[in-house]
Design a protein around this motif. Structure first.
Motif, PDB file in Angstrom:
ATOM      1  N   GLN A 146     -23.871  21.708  30.944  1.00  0.00           N
ATOM      2  CA  GLN A 146     -24.142  20.299  30.646  1.00  0.00           C
ATOM      3  C   GLN A 146     -24.846  19.691  31.848  1.00  0.00           C
ATOM      4  N   ASP A 147     -25.955  19.013  31.591  1.00  0.00           N
ATOM      5  CA  ASP A 147     -26.693  18.293  32.634  1.00  0.00           C
ATOM      6  C   ASP A 147     -27.066  16.946  32.031  1.00  0.00           C
ATOM      7  N   GLY A 148     -26.398  15.891  32.502  1.00  0.00           N
ATOM      8  CA  GLY A 148     -26.579  14.589  31.857  1.00  0.00           C
ATOM      9  C   GLY A 148     -26.070  14.667  30.435  1.00  0.00           C
ATOM     10  N   LYS A 149     -26.892  14.228  29.504  1.00  0.00           N
ATOM     11  CA  LYS A 149     -26.439  14.273  28.100  1.00  0.00           C
ATOM     12  C   LYS A 149     -26.883  15.548  27.402  1.00  0.00           C
ATOM     13  N   PHE A 150     -27.489  16.463  28.134  1.00  0.00           N
ATOM     14  CA  PHE A 150     -28.024  17.682  27.515  1.00  0.00           C
ATOM     15  C   PHE A 150     -27.037  18.834  27.641  1.00  0.00           C
ATOM     16  N   LYS A 151     -26.869  19.563  26.538  1.00  0.00           N
ATOM     17  CA  LYS A 151     -26.076  20.798  26.544  1.00  0.00           C
ATOM     18  C   LYS A 151     -27.030  21.946  26.246  1.00  0.00           C
ATOM     19  N   PHE A 152     -26.847  23.059  26.952  1.00  0.00           N
ATOM     20  CA  PHE A 152     -27.800  24.164  26.799  1.00  0.00           C
ATOM     21  C   PHE A 152     -27.218  25.443  27.382  1.00  0.00           C
ATOM     22  N   ILE A 153     -27.825  26.549  26.993  1.00  0.00           N
ATOM     23  CA  ILE A 153     -27.547  27.849  27.610  1.00  0.00           C
ATOM     24  C   ILE A 153     -28.717  28.153  28.529  1.00  0.00           C
ATOM     25  N   GLU A 154     -28.441  28.710  29.690  1.00  0.00           N
ATOM     26  CA  GLU A 154     -29.509  29.143  30.603  1.00  0.00           C
ATOM     27  C   GLU A 154     -29.063  30.447  31.239  1.00  0.00           C
ATOM     28  N   GLU A 155     -29.790  31.515  30.963  1.00  0.00           N
ATOM     29  CA  GLU A 155     -29.436  32.848  31.457  1.00  0.00           C
ATOM     30  C   GLU A 155     -30.667  33.506  32.073  1.00  0.00           C
ATOM     31  N   GLY A 156     -30.492  34.130  33.245  1.00  0.00           N
ATOM     32  CA  GLY A 156     -31.569  34.899  33.868  1.00  0.00           C
ATOM     33  C   GLY A 156     -32.493  34.053  34.728  1.00  0.00           C
ATOM     34  N   ASP A 157     -33.523  34.717  35.276  1.00  0.00           N
ATOM     35  CA  ASP A 157     -34.506  34.061  36.145  1.00  0.00           C
ATOM     36  C   ASP A 157     -35.905  34.474  35.738  1.00  0.00           C
ATOM     37  N   GLY A 158     -36.866  33.676  36.170  1.00  0.00           N
ATOM     38  CA  GLY A 158     -38.263  33.958  35.843  1.00  0.00           C
ATOM     39  C   GLY A 158     -38.861  32.793  35.084  1.00  0.00           C
ATOM     40  N   GLU A 159     -40.027  33.023  34.489  1.00  0.00           N
ATOM     41  CA  GLU A 159     -40.655  31.958  33.701  1.00  0.00           C
ATOM     42  C   GLU A 159     -39.744  31.598  32.525  1.00  0.00           C
TER      43      GLU A 159
END
Length: 258
Positions: A7-20
């Protein structure tokens, strides 16, 4: 496999790995499980990002393709992603197209699979009596070439949505918005390399829709996958990942110097 929902602010998301960033936009009944094989494969080479789209949380006035596009715009700006490979399935592809047309500067490439934006068959002309789970099961099965992929979990998810009157109104509003928001000739303005991955047995956005996207988007390539319906990344993940790998790897090769 479950992923941490950040969670970042009002946004919920998945974030996995690095790169573009490889940013995935799900469809109307898109569960995060749809993308599991894709996330696992591409998190080795990319930062795979899946925002949870507020399909049923927006107020009715903004429950539209345009309203979702504005949400994606705010999310991308808030997280300051650049050089994005933007991937959308079904309604998510449509939202991605509208975003690219309005804000091309952050997008490096576009990947569409079973995207709306030109033509789509909706839930059909009939709407279920509330509580008709078998109707929902049959409609959910139409998403796939192999009806067994309409798992009990997926059917229950769709059934829960269709049992809530306000949610049904919002689903219908989104579906009507997608039909009204037909992109047609605007697509010729897209400059990004575009990869179209289509199920040969897609009954919701049939193969001719993929061909029409290919004709209208200048720098596009079209791949058909046999024995596959409306959600290739879910139904034939190995084939899907192989096609997408080939496309993304081509973008890494510098143009030959003359």
């Amino acid at each position: 496999m479950s992923y941490e929902i950040k969670q970042d602010g009002k946004f919920k998301f998945i974030e996995e790995g690095d790169g573009e960033p490889l940013l995935l936009l799900h469809g109307l009944f898109g569960a995060l499980s749809n993308f599991q094989d894709l996330i696992e494969h591409f998190k080795k080479t990319n930062k795979v990002v899946v925002p949870l789209l507020p399909l049923l949380e927006l107020d009715l006035l903004h429950t539209s393709v345009g309203g979702l596009q504005k949400f994606v715009q705010r999310f991308i700006e808030h997280r300051n992603y650049n050089n994005i490979h933007l991937l959308g399935n079904s309604l998510g592809g449509h939202v991605g197209l509208v975003y690219v047309l309005k804000h091309p500067e952050r997008i490096k490439s576009l990947i569409l699979t079973g995207s709306s934006g030109l033509f789509e068959n909706g839930m059909g002309d009939s709407y279920p009596k509330r509580g008709d789970k078998e109707y929902i099961r049959k409609k959910t099965q139409l998403t796939f070439y192999n009806p067994d992929l309409a798992t009990e979990e997926l059917v229950n998810e769709v059934f829960e949505i269709t049992n809530n009157r306000l949610k049904v109104i919002k689903i219908i509003a989104l579906a009507k918005s997608a039909i009204r928001n037909n992109l047609g000739e605007e697509l010729s303005q897209i400059k990004q390399p575009t990869c179209l991955i289509w199920g040969n047995n897609d009954t919701i956005t049939p193969p001719f829709v993929g061909k029409e996207f290919n004709r209208l988007i200048p720098n596009s390539e079209l791949h058909f996958v046999d024995k596959c319906g409306h959600a290739p990344m879910m139904e034939v993940p190995e084939d899907f990942n192989k096609i997408l790998d080939g496309f993304l790897n081509k973008l890494k090769i510098p143009a030959a110097s003359v």
